[in-house]
Design an enzyme around this catalytic site. Structure first.
Site, PDB file in Angstrom:
ATOM      1  N   TYR A   1      10.048  20.255  -4.609  1.00  0.00           N
ATOM      2  CA  TYR A   1      10.431  21.653  -4.414  1.00  0.00           C
ATOM      3  C   TYR A   1      11.166  21.825  -3.074  1.00  0.00           C
ATOM      4  O   TYR A   1      12.260  22.409  -3.014  1.00  0.00           O
ATOM      5  CB  TYR A   1       9.176  22.525  -4.483  1.00  0.00           C
ATOM      6  CG  TYR A   1       9.359  23.946  -4.035  1.00  0.00           C
ATOM      7  CD1 TYR A   1      10.128  24.844  -4.787  1.00  0.00           C
ATOM      8  CD2 TYR A   1       8.765  24.420  -2.858  1.00  0.00           C
ATOM      9  CE1 TYR A   1      10.286  26.155  -4.371  1.00  0.00           C
ATOM     10  CE2 TYR A   1       8.927  25.726  -2.452  1.00  0.00           C
ATOM     11  CZ  TYR A   1       9.684  26.596  -3.206  1.00  0.00           C
ATOM     12  OH  TYR A   1       9.843  27.898  -2.790  1.00  0.00           O
TER      13      TYR A   1
ATOM     14  N   SER B   1      13.158  37.287 -18.708  1.00  0.00           N
ATOM     15  CA  SER B   1      12.448  38.324 -19.471  1.00  0.00           C
ATOM     16  C   SER B   1      11.658  39.184 -18.490  1.00  0.00           C
ATOM     17  O   SER B   1      11.644  38.908 -17.282  1.00  0.00           O
ATOM     18  CB  SER B   1      11.474  37.667 -20.466  1.00  0.00           C
ATOM     19  OG  SER B   1      10.520  36.914 -19.731  1.00  0.00           O
TER      20      SER B   1
ATOM     21  N   SER C   1      13.062  27.926   1.696  1.00  0.00           N
ATOM     22  CA  SER C   1      11.606  27.915   1.893  1.00  0.00           C
ATOM     23  C   SER C   1      11.209  27.118   3.136  1.00  0.00           C
ATOM     24  O   SER C   1      11.923  26.181   3.556  1.00  0.00           O
ATOM     25  CB  SER C   1      10.960  27.275   0.664  1.00  0.00           C
ATOM     26  OG  SER C   1       9.593  27.037   0.902  1.00  0.00           O
TER      27      SER C   1
ATOM     28  N   LYS D   1      15.185  22.798  -2.153  1.00  0.00           N
ATOM     29  CA  LYS D   1      15.641  23.870  -1.263  1.00  0.00           C
ATOM     30  C   LYS D   1      16.612  23.313  -0.217  1.00  0.00           C
ATOM     31  O   LYS D   1      17.565  23.977   0.171  1.00  0.00           O
ATOM     32  CB  LYS D   1      14.453  24.570  -0.600  1.00  0.00           C
ATOM     33  CG  LYS D   1      13.560  25.331  -1.586  1.00  0.00           C
ATOM     34  CD  LYS D   1      14.307  26.480  -2.263  1.00  0.00           C
ATOM     35  CE  LYS D   1      13.435  27.309  -3.163  1.00  0.00           C
ATOM     36  NZ  LYS D   1      14.162  28.429  -3.807  1.00  0.00           N
TER      37      LYS D   1
ATOM     38  N   SER E   1       5.621  32.864   4.179  1.00  0.00           N
ATOM     39  CA  SER E   1       4.710  33.343   3.123  1.00  0.00           C
ATOM     40  C   SER E   1       4.900  34.849   3.027  1.00  0.00           C
ATOM     41  O   SER E   1       4.418  35.581   3.896  1.00  0.00           O
ATOM     42  CB  SER E   1       3.258  33.028   3.494  1.00  0.00           C
ATOM     43  OG  SER E   1       3.119  31.657   3.825  1.00  0.00           O
ATOM     44  N   CYS E   2       5.624  35.268   2.002  1.00  0.00           N
ATOM     45  CA  CYS E   2       5.982  36.684   1.895  1.00  0.00           C
ATOM     46  C   CYS E   2       4.996  37.388   0.961  1.00  0.00           C
ATOM     47  O   CYS E   2       5.158  37.385  -0.260  1.00  0.00           O
ATOM     48  CB  CYS E   2       7.418  36.824   1.416  1.00  0.00           C
ATOM     49  SG  CYS E   2       8.052  38.494   1.622  1.00  0.00           S
TER      50      CYS E   2
HETATM   51  C1  15L Z   1       6.919  29.005  -1.001  1.00  0.00           C
HETATM   52  O1  15L Z   1       8.033  28.495  -0.902  1.00  0.00           O
HETATM   53  C2  15L Z   1       6.409  29.487  -2.294  1.00  0.00           C
HETATM   54  O2  15L Z   1       7.430  29.989  -3.126  1.00  0.00           O
HETATM   55  C3  15L Z   1       5.292  30.514  -2.144  1.00  0.00           C
HETATM   56  O3  15L Z   1       4.647  30.646  -3.394  1.00  0.00           O
HETATM   57  C4  15L Z   1       4.304  30.122  -1.052  1.00  0.00           C
HETATM   58  O4  15L Z   1       3.591  28.971  -1.428  1.00  0.00           O
HETATM   59  C5  15L Z   1       5.029  29.879   0.249  1.00  0.00           C
HETATM   60  O5  15L Z   1       6.079  28.958   0.083  1.00  0.00           O
HETATM   61  C6  15L Z   1       4.119  29.359   1.344  1.00  0.00           C
HETATM   62  O6  15L Z   1       4.353  28.278   1.875  1.00  0.00           O
HETATM   63  O7  15L Z   1       3.153  30.072   1.690  1.00  0.00           O
END
Ligand code: 15L
Length: 268
Positions: A138, A37, A113, A142, A167-168
């Protein structure tokens, strides 16, 4: 001339999705945006298709006709196993199956990540061949996505760049991000390089800007010709003035994955 006919962005309503919706426009004649959404009105050159990663039939239609995918969809932080499994395990299997069965066989950029390697200490430099050390469900999900990409490449020739995003954010926000920051501009340029190279294969790439305090070595993927422009060091003084320095024994100061290393096991 855009290099892609149709670029699919999954998770297009999330933070990074919204950035990519703007910055990747020049890469494709048409951008197909998908999320559950929240995508608003389709702009010029955009198609909006609502769907969920757990709906394999809908995903097959969403993927068909695309020659590039930026897969940002799924769960983006630590959560219960049920949540992670549905979004990041079953969801990505559905995506790769849709790609395998498509007629266009798009090249995929998978938003992996830094949490695949989060338990390494901050004083250790890593390259793309360093063994994984995930810091939670998490991070494990990945790692699974990267392994799935490898299998779909070896078996079916489907090309993937798994970008271990640091960290984007618009700018680095804390001490750890002086090492992990990936600027929006560098991310967009990395995506452009990944779609530009004639042969990609299946690669793991650290998604970080040219940070003087960086931990990750991308020399194995230098053939991409990606040269990040930004350096978190430019923000060090600002951080020193505005962010309290963490206790050196706190996970955020010890481990590359920061606070994720201290997360509990979440239950539904
Ligand atoms: C990630 O994988 C997350 O999606 C993001 O929200 C941040 O926490 C980032 O890592 C991070 O490690 O700064």
């Amino acid at each position: 001339m855009p290099m892609l006919e149709k670029l699919l962005i999954t998770g297009a309503s999330g933070g990074l999705g919204q950035i990519c919706r703007q910055s990747l426009k020049p890469l494709a004649r048409t951008m197909r945006l998908t999320a559950r959404s929240g995508l608003g009105e389709a702009g010029e050159g955009e198609e909006i298709v609502y769907g969920s990663l757990d709906d394999a039939a809908a995903l097959a239609e969403i993927v068909e006709g695309c020659d590039g995918i930026v897969h940002l969809g799924g769960q983006a932080t630590e959560a219960s196993w049920e949540t992670i499994r549905a979004a990041n395990i079953d969801g990505i299997v559905n995506l790769y199956e849709a790609v395998r069965l498509s007629t266009t066989k798009p090249r995929i950029i998978f938003a992996s990540s830094n949490h695949t390697i989060g338990f390494y200490p901050q004083n250790q430099r890593l390259d793309t061949r360093s063994p994984v050390r995930p810091d939670g469900y998490y991070g494990v999900s990945k790692v699974f996505g990267e392994a799935l990409a490898s299998m779909y490449y070896d078996k079916f020739g489907i090309e993937t760049a798994s970008v271990r995003i640091g960290s984007c954010t618009a700018e680095p926000e804390n001490y750890r991000m002086l090492s992990t920051w990936l600027s929006h501009r560098d991310f967009a340029q990395l995506i452009a390089r990944i779609f530009a190279v004639p042969v990609l294969g299946c690669q793991v790439i650290y998604g970080a800007s040219a940070n003087s305090a960086g931990w990750w070595d991308n020399s194995a993927v230098s053939f991409l010709g990606w040269q990040p422009q930004d350096n978190a060091e430019a923000y060090r003084a600002k951080i020193e003035q505005s962010v309290p320095r963490p206790d050196p024994d706190a996970p955020v100061a010890k481990y590359q994955g920061g606070v994720f290393c201290a997360d509990p096991i979440f239950k539904e």
